[in-house]
Scaffold this active site. Structure first.
Site, short mmCIF file in Angstrom:
data_model
loop_
_atom_site.label_atom_id
_atom_site.label_comp_id
_atom_site.label_asym_id
_atom_site.label_seq_id
_atom_site.Cartn_x
_atom_site.Cartn_y
_atom_site.Cartn_z
CB CYS A 132 3.73 4.65 -7.55
SG CYS A 132 3.45 4.75 -5.77
CG HIS A 252 8.34 5.74 -5.53
ND1 HIS A 252 8.28 6.85 -4.70
CD2 HIS A 252 7.08 5.23 -5.55
CE1 HIS A 252 7.04 6.98 -4.25
NE2 HIS A 252 6.29 6.02 -4.76
O1 L14 Z 1 -1.50 2.15 -3.35
O2 L14 Z 1 1.89 6.61 0.58
O3 L14 Z 1 -1.65 3.58 -4.92
O4 L14 Z 1 3.27 6.71 -1.06
C1 L14 Z 1 0.62 4.65 -3.51
C2 L14 Z 1 1.35 5.71 -2.73
C3 L14 Z 1 -0.73 4.07 -1.50
C4 L14 Z 1 0.06 5.08 -0.71
C5 L14 Z 1 -1.34 3.29 -3.79
C6 L14 Z 1 2.24 6.30 -0.55
C7 L14 Z 1 -0.73 4.37 -2.95
C8 L14 Z 1 1.42 5.30 -1.31
#
Ligand code: L14
Length: 350
Positions: A132, A252
């Site tokens: 993300c 984010h």
């Molecule tokens: O790699 O804890 O797609 O916010 C993205 C969100 C891994 C964990 C990924 C989190 C995730 C992340």
């Protein structure tokens, strides 16, 4: 597979935070669906979901679930993808995977449609949806790279709790209530489920997202670094990242420093590239206090950019503030966009 008018679609991880958004988007965008299969772990099987006024019962995901499925959208964690994505491909489905399981695999396209949609053509059954934080950053930087070239990127993130799933959101809620009523805070999940220690996220900031790597960076930071280079086809581009979790639920935010290759570029030049670029919204007017925030970006599909400034010391340096809904462009919307592109360009076939 010849071009069809409607497709059998499976959502794996249908009861999760991202899965729920995928289901909503498939409905909202009127995605051409013949049959929708909602799949989950054994534990969540039996849950009922609504899709276009109809009740769909979530089933346990097993290899046989993918018989007859054209497109499988996975967001049930890396281990599920590792186990079941090949089974889906074996049965003729194209997988769009939302986990880190296949992203750096050379044979797997890692795609943000606004940046590198042509990479989809090369797929061999699995397509990876980027992390993300990476997605929103590369979407915003793509028009700048095209116009001015990029010499380096340094990013610090301010990440929402929902990235870590619904349980993490519950943990933030509970800790917030406990803090406000003077109780002791309990942390069981964040910063990372299953890691040795846990710290409160409420009224705090945690400089750890995902597990630590041997080089001292977290896996989230390394994902941003490696995925950015892959998506931008810029293996030599210097990228550094610091990823921080903050106590809000959605979107984010990122403070991004870039150095451009072209000389004598101005803030106005950057604005001109950002304004009207695919999937971007420029919100940048200090005199009106206009800039994006996690709350204003939540629920929206676009990536928002503001606070564009020239560095005061480095003549090619600029600072930007990039915000997007981590569950939408950061996950579910980018996944559904990829599926739309595959259909529109007739790229489903291997
Ligand atoms: O790699 O804890 O797609 O916010 C993205 C969100 C891994 C964990 C990924 C989190 C995730 C992340």
């Amino acid at each position: 597979m010849s071009q069809k008018s409607a497709y059998n679609v499976a959502v794996v991880g249908a009861t999760g935070a991202v899965g729920q958004k995928i289901i909503e988007l498939l409905e909202e965008k009127d995605f051409p669906i013949d049959q929708l299969k909602l799949l989950s772990s054994k534990r969540s099987a039996g849950t009922k979901k609504k899709f276009k006024q109809q009740e769909v019962i979530v089933e346990e995901a097993v290899p046989e679930s993918f018989t007859g499925v054209d497109i499988a959208l996975f967001s049930a964690g890396g281990s599920v993808s590792k186990k079941l994505a090949p089974e889906a491909v074996k049965r003729g489905a194209v997988v769009i995977d939302n986990t880190s399981a296949y992203r750096m695999d050379d044979s797997v396209p890692l795609v943000v449609p606004e940046v590198n949609k042509a990479d989809l053509k090369q797929h061999q059954g699995i397509i990876a949806n980027p992390n993300c934080s990476t997605t929103q950053m590369v979407a915003a930087l793509k028009p700048l790279k095209d116009a001015f070239g990029l010499k380096r990127i340094i990013v610090s993130t301010y990440q929402a709790v929902s990235g870590a799933g619904n349980e993490a959101c519950d943990e933030l809620t509970k800790q917030s209530q406990d803090h406000l009523s003077g109780k002791e805070l309990h942390a069981e999940l964040l910063p990372v489920k299953g890691d040795k220690k846990h710290f409160p996220i409420a009224f705090n900031a945690l400089p750890q997202i995902d597990v630590f790597q041997d080089n001292g960076y977290t896996f989230e930071e390394m994902k941003m670094i490696n995925e950015t280079k892959k998506i931008m086809h810029a293996s030599e581009l210097p990228v550094a990242a610091t990823c921080v979790r903050l106590p809000f639920f959605t979107s984010h935010a990122e403070s991004v420093y870039i150095e451009v290759e072209k000389e004598n570029v101005t803030v106005e030049d950057l604005w001109k590239q950002l304004e009207g670029a695919d999937g971007l919204v420029l919100q940048d007017n200090p005199s009106e206090q206009l800039y994006p925030t996690p709350l204003t970006a939540a629920g929206k599909e676009e990536v928002f950019v503001g606070r564009v400034r020239k560095d005061l010391d480095h003549k090619n340096g600029f600072h930007l503030w990039i915000v997007s809904d981590n569950l939408l462009k950061g996950a579910a919307w980018n996944t559904v966009q990829i599926a739309q592109e595959l259909i529109q360009n007739n790229w489903l076939q291997r």
